[in-house]
Design a protein around this motif. Structure first.
Motif, mmCIF file in Angstrom:
data_model
loop_
_atom_site.group_PDB
_atom_site.id
_atom_site.type_symbol
_atom_site.label_atom_id
_atom_site.label_comp_id
_atom_site.label_asym_id
_atom_site.label_seq_id
_atom_site.Cartn_x
_atom_site.Cartn_y
_atom_site.Cartn_z
ATOM 1 N N SER A 212 -7.671 -10.158 2.321
ATOM 2 C CA SER A 212 -6.272 -9.903 1.684
ATOM 3 C C SER A 212 -6.490 -9.535 0.543
ATOM 4 C CB SER A 212 -5.996 -11.595 1.800
ATOM 5 O OG SER A 212 -6.893 -12.436 1.282
ATOM 6 N N THR A 213 -5.017 -9.495 -0.027
ATOM 7 C CA THR A 213 -4.992 -8.928 -1.406
ATOM 8 C C THR A 213 -5.234 -10.377 -2.862
ATOM 9 O OG1 THR A 213 -2.779 -9.397 -1.417
ATOM 10 C CG2 THR A 213 -3.728 -7.109 -0.688
ATOM 11 N N LEU A 214 -5.230 -9.759 -3.698
ATOM 12 C CA LEU A 214 -5.018 -10.919 -4.658
ATOM 13 C C LEU A 214 -3.671 -11.602 -4.780
ATOM 14 C CD1 LEU A 214 -7.294 -9.483 -7.721
ATOM 15 C CD2 LEU A 214 -7.546 -11.021 -6.061
ATOM 16 N N LEU A 216 -0.460 -13.634 -5.026
ATOM 17 C CA LEU A 216 0.463 -13.213 -6.944
ATOM 18 C C LEU A 216 1.158 -11.473 -7.398
ATOM 19 C CD1 LEU A 216 -0.287 -15.889 -9.351
ATOM 20 C CD2 LEU A 216 1.625 -15.764 -7.486
ATOM 21 N N ARG A 217 0.710 -10.445 -6.283
ATOM 22 C CA ARG A 217 0.565 -9.150 -6.032
ATOM 23 C C ARG A 217 1.050 -8.811 -4.903
ATOM 24 N NH1 ARG A 217 -5.165 -6.159 -8.143
ATOM 25 N NH2 ARG A 217 -5.321 -7.561 -10.160
ATOM 26 N N GLY A 218 1.814 -9.247 -4.417
ATOM 27 C CA GLY A 218 2.343 -8.738 -3.373
ATOM 28 C C GLY A 218 4.155 -9.215 -2.618
ATOM 29 N N GLY A 219 4.696 -9.088 -1.857
ATOM 30 C CA GLY A 219 6.414 -9.217 -1.819
ATOM 31 C C GLY A 219 6.531 -10.380 -1.471
ATOM 32 N N GLU A 220 5.483 -11.354 -1.670
ATOM 33 C CA GLU A 220 5.812 -13.075 -1.594
ATOM 34 C C GLU A 220 5.621 -13.493 -3.375
ATOM 35 O OE1 GLU A 220 6.993 -14.581 0.287
ATOM 36 O OE2 GLU A 220 6.870 -14.035 2.261
ATOM 37 N N ARG A 221 5.899 -12.769 -4.383
ATOM 38 C CA ARG A 221 4.839 -13.460 -5.326
ATOM 39 C C ARG A 221 6.009 -14.085 -5.823
ATOM 40 N NH1 ARG A 221 5.793 -11.546 -11.109
ATOM 41 N NH2 ARG A 221 3.968 -12.180 -12.100
ATOM 42 N N GLY A 222 7.741 -13.880 -6.025
ATOM 43 C CA GLY A 222 8.298 -14.585 -6.561
ATOM 44 C C GLY A 222 8.374 -16.202 -5.730
ATOM 45 N N ALA A 223 8.253 -16.059 -4.675
ATOM 46 C CA ALA A 223 8.122 -17.200 -3.183
ATOM 47 C C ALA A 223 7.423 -18.092 -3.782
ATOM 48 C CB ALA A 223 8.368 -17.757 -2.723
ATOM 49 N N VAL A 224 5.835 -17.224 -4.509
ATOM 50 C CA VAL A 224 4.565 -18.458 -3.972
ATOM 51 C C VAL A 224 4.594 -19.134 -5.415
ATOM 52 C CG1 VAL A 224 2.086 -18.002 -4.627
ATOM 53 C CG2 VAL A 224 3.566 -16.544 -2.533
ATOM 54 N N ARG A 277 4.010 -18.128 13.126
ATOM 55 C CA ARG A 277 4.048 -16.563 12.578
ATOM 56 C C ARG A 277 4.831 -15.934 11.762
ATOM 57 N NH1 ARG A 277 0.126 -13.759 15.924
ATOM 58 N NH2 ARG A 277 -0.461 -14.981 17.532
ATOM 59 N N VAL A 278 5.341 -16.988 10.585
ATOM 60 C CA VAL A 278 5.901 -16.579 9.340
ATOM 61 C C VAL A 278 5.867 -17.764 8.151
ATOM 62 C CG1 VAL A 278 7.147 -19.093 10.259
ATOM 63 C CG2 VAL A 278 8.601 -17.542 9.085
ATOM 64 N N GLY A 279 5.738 -16.449 7.162
ATOM 65 C CA GLY A 279 4.962 -17.494 6.046
ATOM 66 C C GLY A 279 4.307 -17.439 5.529
ATOM 67 N N GLU A 280 3.135 -17.025 6.579
ATOM 68 C CA GLU A 280 1.735 -16.722 6.762
ATOM 69 C C GLU A 280 1.120 -16.931 5.286
ATOM 70 O OE1 GLU A 280 -0.589 -15.779 9.932
ATOM 71 O OE2 GLU A 280 1.625 -15.101 10.343
ATOM 72 N N THR A 281 1.840 -14.768 3.865
ATOM 73 C CA THR A 281 1.250 -15.353 2.884
ATOM 74 C C THR A 281 1.434 -16.023 1.802
ATOM 75 O OG1 THR A 281 0.950 -12.209 3.881
ATOM 76 C CG2 THR A 281 1.403 -13.492 1.219
ATOM 77 N N LEU A 282 2.416 -16.634 1.864
ATOM 78 C CA LEU A 282 3.290 -17.455 1.017
ATOM 79 C C LEU A 282 2.702 -19.022 1.551
ATOM 80 C CD1 LEU A 282 5.757 -18.395 -0.704
ATOM 81 C CD2 LEU A 282 6.745 -18.923 1.205
ATOM 82 N N ALA A 283 2.627 -19.380 2.342
ATOM 83 C CA ALA A 283 1.194 -20.963 2.775
ATOM 84 C C ALA A 283 0.095 -20.400 1.772
ATOM 85 C CB ALA A 283 1.331 -20.972 3.780
ATOM 86 N N ARG A 284 -0.857 -19.381 2.599
ATOM 87 C CA ARG A 284 -1.865 -18.875 2.288
ATOM 88 C C ARG A 284 -2.228 -18.685 -0.039
ATOM 89 N NH1 ARG A 284 -3.380 -14.959 4.823
ATOM 90 N NH2 ARG A 284 -2.306 -13.180 3.060
ATOM 91 N N GLU A 285 -1.449 -18.168 -0.394
ATOM 92 C CA GLU A 285 -1.790 -17.876 -1.277
ATOM 93 C C GLU A 285 -1.037 -19.424 -2.324
ATOM 94 O OE1 GLU A 285 0.712 -14.729 -3.415
ATOM 95 O OE2 GLU A 285 -0.561 -13.258 -2.152
ATOM 96 N N SER A 286 -0.128 -20.120 -1.928
ATOM 97 C CA SER A 286 0.620 -20.794 -2.799
ATOM 98 C C SER A 286 -0.791 -21.993 -2.357
ATOM 99 C CB SER A 286 1.768 -21.452 -1.772
ATOM 100 O OG SER A 286 3.349 -20.557 -2.301
ATOM 101 N N ILE A 287 -0.999 -22.618 -1.425
ATOM 102 C CA ILE A 287 -1.778 -23.718 -0.858
ATOM 103 C C ILE A 287 -3.558 -23.060 -2.576
ATOM 104 C CG2 ILE A 287 -3.830 -24.456 0.387
ATOM 105 C CD1 ILE A 287 -2.392 -23.714 2.689
#
Length: 306
Positions: A212-214, A216-224, A277-287
């Motif tokens: 996975s990418t570091l 706060l660098r992907g498309g979910e940055r704002g939501a995270v 299968r929704v918001g997986e990147t959002l959940a992973r990075e937020s956690i």
């Protein structure tokens, strides 16, 4: 202070083991998915059942619970409002709202309650509120939206009763409320299975970090960023304001509600995101980010209010 550091150390080690397993491929390409499925359908329901079956439900009606409920609703409401404006979708917004207000009251909250607050039972109101109130509602929303379920109204209203985590929670509450004593030959294997839940979730989370990418660098940055800001700063501030200004809490009671509100987002939220299968990147990075930030936040809270 020791409780904060030791609690985070345990989590970090298990996640690290999962990351190594992911890098080396010992569990195959589907390792994270298998562990997530195991946790969602079997281990977590068993853990929630055994936890709630032994709980004192009178804590549900405590003033501390009202602070927790109101602060959770406040930060989740802010995320939902932004999600509606930004058109993030119901499933993604639901996961984000959970990341903003659903604290790690189990595998991190319990050791911190013991070492920082001096009593493991002080985390019980948060645990019960999330398991009995927040989880069934959130999973029902995900069931009805991400699966695109159609059918008669009665079937949709019974959605919580077909979700394994909700079923485990409600069954545990029923046992506690009725005072039924579950025989040892029944409770012991359920307890043993439930003990797999926390390590399975943490290992799956660690495996998911492989490749996975570091953050706060992907498309979910704002939501995270929004979820983390609400979780790490917004919720403890709102809890403090409510506790002092509305409920008049002071001393140990004030420290209790602020510390529990400052806990990071729970790892099991990644299990929910993966399951639907929704918001997986959002959940992973937020956690991940909220867990890192919660160390200085909890240290500061303990120093200021302790």
């Amino acid at each position: 202070m020791q409780g904060v550091l030791s609690g985070f150390a345990v989590i970090a080690v298990v996640i690290g083991v999962g990351y190594v397993l992911g890098r080396r491929g010992h569990l195959g390409r589907q390792g994270s998915e298998v562990l997530t499925t195991l946790a969602f359908h079997v281990a977590s329901p068993a853990l929630l059942f055994t936890t709630l079956a032994r709980a004192d439900l009178s804590v549900v009606f405590s003033g501390r619970l009202l602070v927790t409920a109101l602060s959770t609703a406040a930060v989740a409401g802010v995320f939902v409002a932004v999600g509606v404006v930004r058109r993030w979708g119901v499933g993604r917004t639901t996961i984000g709202a959970l990341c903003a207000g659903y604290v790690n009251s189990g595998n991190l909250g319990i050791p911190i309650a013991v070492y920082v607050l001096g009593d493991a039972s002080l985390v019980a109101p948060v645990l019960l509120f999330q398991l009995v109130g927040v989880t069934p509602v959130a999973l029902t929303v995900l069931d009805l939206t991400t699966a695109g379920e159609k059918g008669p109204l009665w079937r949709r209203l019974l959605t919580p009763l077909r979700n394994p985590i909700a079923v485990g929670s409600l069954a545990g509450v029923a046992v506690s409320a009725t005072g039924i004593t579950v025989p040892g030959p029944v409770m012991d294997p359920v307890t043993l299975i439930g003990n797999m839940a926390v390590p399975a979730v943490l290992l799956a989370f660690g495996i998911s970090l492989r490749g996975s990418t570091l953050p706060l660098r992907g498309g979910e940055r704002g939501a995270v960023l929004l979820a983390v800001a609400l979780k790490s700063v917004g919720q403890p501030v709102v809890a403090w304001a409510l506790a002092v200004g509305v409920f008049g809490l002071r001393g140990a009671q004030l420290l209790d509600v602020v510390v529990t509100s400052a806990l990071p987002a729970a790892q099991n939220l990644f299990t929910y995101a993966s399951r639907y299968r929704v918001g997986e990147t959002l959940a992973r990075e937020s956690i991940l980010v909220s867990t890192v930030l919660s160390v200085p936040v909890l240290v500061a809270v303990a120093a200021l209010l302790g």
